[in-house]
Design a protein around this motif. Sequence first.
Motif, PDB file in Angstrom:
ATOM      1  N   PRO A  72      14.056  27.378  46.681  1.00  0.00           N
ATOM      2  CA  PRO A  72      12.608  27.414  46.837  1.00  0.00           C
ATOM      3  C   PRO A  72      12.005  26.062  46.477  1.00  0.00           C
TER       4      PRO A  72
ATOM      5  N   ALA B 299       7.277  29.550  45.844  1.00  0.00           N
ATOM      6  CA  ALA B 299       7.277  29.463  47.304  1.00  0.00           C
ATOM      7  C   ALA B 299       6.122  30.296  47.847  1.00  0.00           C
TER       8      ALA B 299
ATOM      9  N   CYS C 132       4.758  33.180  50.329  1.00  0.00           N
ATOM     10  CA  CYS C 132       5.194  34.397  51.003  1.00  0.00           C
ATOM     11  C   CYS C 132       4.815  34.283  52.475  1.00  0.00           C
TER      12      CYS C 132
ATOM     13  N   PRO D 295      10.371  34.195  44.442  1.00  0.00           N
ATOM     14  CA  PRO D 295      10.570  34.296  45.889  1.00  0.00           C
ATOM     15  C   PRO D 295      11.902  34.936  46.255  1.00  0.00           C
TER      16      PRO D 295
ATOM     17  N   PRO E 110      14.588  35.202  49.453  1.00  0.00           N
ATOM     18  CA  PRO E 110      14.889  34.655  50.784  1.00  0.00           C
ATOM     19  C   PRO E 110      15.018  35.788  51.799  1.00  0.00           C
TER      20      PRO E 110
ATOM     21  N   THR F 115      14.500  27.803  54.925  1.00  0.00           N
ATOM     22  CA  THR F 115      14.582  29.173  54.453  1.00  0.00           C
ATOM     23  C   THR F 115      13.170  29.724  54.368  1.00  0.00           C
TER      24      THR F 115
ATOM     25  N   TRP G 159      10.624  32.560  52.818  1.00  0.00           N
ATOM     26  CA  TRP G 159      10.571  33.306  51.570  1.00  0.00           C
ATOM     27  C   TRP G 159       9.483  34.366  51.625  1.00  0.00           C
TER      28      TRP G 159
END
Length: 60
Positions: free
Chosen positions: A4, A10, A12, A22, A24, A37, A39
């Motif tokens: 993150p 991170a 949403c 967060p 993944p 990635t 999150w």
Amino acid sequence: MTPPPTGDVAFCIVCHKTTTVPVPVREIHSSSGPGATLWACPEHAEELTPGPMSGELIWP
């Protein structure tokens, strides 16, 4: 999986709020650079279908 951003914080992908825990939910791979990635916060992570994640698209 990329960590993150900024140390366990991170955005949403559902509610667009920051979360300090967060989860993944999806990885986006790129052939021309680093992947990303996506999150989600714990509340919205339950609603999302996870994947694809690292190793799930590798065929034997």
